[in-house]
Design an enzyme around this catalytic site. Structure first.
Site, PDB file in Angstrom:
ATOM      1  N   ARG A  19      62.837  46.894  22.257  1.00  0.00           N
ATOM      2  CA  ARG A  19      63.484  46.013  23.230  1.00  0.00           C
ATOM      3  C   ARG A  19      64.977  46.318  23.327  1.00  0.00           C
ATOM      4  O   ARG A  19      65.682  46.363  22.318  1.00  0.00           O
ATOM      5  CB  ARG A  19      63.281  44.553  22.832  1.00  0.00           C
ATOM      6  N   GLU A  42      56.229  50.918  22.451  1.00  0.00           N
ATOM      7  CA  GLU A  42      56.295  49.954  23.556  1.00  0.00           C
ATOM      8  C   GLU A  42      57.742  49.742  23.981  1.00  0.00           C
ATOM      9  O   GLU A  42      58.604  49.474  23.144  1.00  0.00           O
ATOM     10  CB  GLU A  42      55.678  48.631  23.127  1.00  0.00           C
ATOM     11  N   THR A  71      56.210  43.080  27.768  1.00  0.00           N
ATOM     12  CA  THR A  71      56.647  41.984  28.638  1.00  0.00           C
ATOM     13  C   THR A  71      56.179  42.240  30.073  1.00  0.00           C
ATOM     14  O   THR A  71      56.918  42.058  31.033  1.00  0.00           O
ATOM     15  CB  THR A  71      58.176  41.781  28.569  1.00  0.00           C
ATOM     16  N   LYS A 131      47.096  40.327  21.047  1.00  0.00           N
ATOM     17  CA  LYS A 131      48.342  40.222  20.298  1.00  0.00           C
ATOM     18  C   LYS A 131      48.600  38.763  19.940  1.00  0.00           C
ATOM     19  O   LYS A 131      48.854  37.940  20.816  1.00  0.00           O
ATOM     20  CB  LYS A 131      49.502  40.779  21.131  1.00  0.00           C
ATOM     21  N   GLY A 161      57.822  38.589  13.456  1.00  0.00           N
ATOM     22  CA  GLY A 161      58.041  38.222  12.070  1.00  0.00           C
ATOM     23  C   GLY A 161      57.193  38.994  11.073  1.00  0.00           C
ATOM     24  O   GLY A 161      57.099  38.609   9.911  1.00  0.00           O
ATOM     25  N   GLY A 181      59.431  44.802  16.017  1.00  0.00           N
ATOM     26  CA  GLY A 181      60.567  44.946  16.902  1.00  0.00           C
ATOM     27  C   GLY A 181      61.889  45.058  16.183  1.00  0.00           C
ATOM     28  O   GLY A 181      62.289  46.131  15.744  1.00  0.00           O
TER      29      GLY A 181
END
Length: 210
Positions: A19, A42, A71, A131, A161, A181
């Site tokens: 991200r 991703e 997203t 997911k 997390g 992430g």
């Protein structure tokens, strides 16, 4: 490359969520991940230039890794993803319209769910991979409980997390894979930093037992 091809080639079911990545650094970061053993990558569509980053990664490592978009909350995002060559979509929610369009475009589906209702809605829309997001809110015990009611062929990925320190707990509870992430990549991390974090993550996965 598709998700199944990456897994069949020996990649662990770990998705790197990049991200905020910039297009100029995309190829180098993707190469670092692949060399460290992570071959599912991703790029969320709320990154600066997701389509450009995905295209750059496909050019750099598309024969060695599955590159997808995250997203994906509208059919238009799915269409853009397919146009630049991405092979899988990830969403934070379950939207049958988005899943239907993604399926029509030939994308692998990985929608986000939290409740049993959402899980079965996603399954009804054609998803096999689900997911659990955010995974840390309900914890590994929730995965164990919900696996009892899901079809055996469904695969739950824990995202949010979950990292090197606790992935063994989630794997033991029945998680098929994980998405990582911020503990793997944040804007400003260079390729060497990402490589070191990826190697630690892969080592933790290999040391854990399902």
């Amino acid at each position: 490359m598709r998700i199944e091809e990456a897994l069949a080639a020996g990649a662990p079911p770990i998705a790197a969520i990049l991200r905020g990545i910039g297009t100029a650094e995309s190829a180098a970061i993707a190469q670092a991940l692949v060399e460290a053993g992570i071959r599912l990558i991703e790029v969320p569509f709320n990154s600066p230039d997701a389509a450009g980053s995905i295209a750059a990664m496909i050019e750099a490592v598309g024969d060695r890794a599955a590159i997808g978009g995250g997203t994906v909350v509208t059919p238009a995002f799915a269409e853009t993803l397919a146009q630049v060559g991405g092979t899988f979509m990830v969403s934070p929610n379950v939207d049958p319209q988005v899943l239907s369009r993604s399926s029509e475009l030939g994308l692998d589906l990985l929608p986000g769910f939290l409740t049993p209702t959402e899980a079965f809605t996603a399954i009804g829309a054609g998803a096999r991979d689900l997911k659990l997001f955010p995974g840390s809110v309900l914890g590994s015990a929730y995965i164990k409980a919900i696996r009892d009611v899901l079809p055996t062929e469904c695969r739950v990925w824990a995202v949010g997390g979950v990292g090197a320190a606790n992935l063994a707990e989630y794997r033991a509870a029945g998680a098929f894979g994980i998405g990582v992430g911020g503990s793997l990549y944040k804007p400003g991390y260079d390729a060497d930093t990402v490589s070191a974090k990826a190697e630690e993550l892969v080592a933790a996965w290999n040391a854990s037992e399902a």
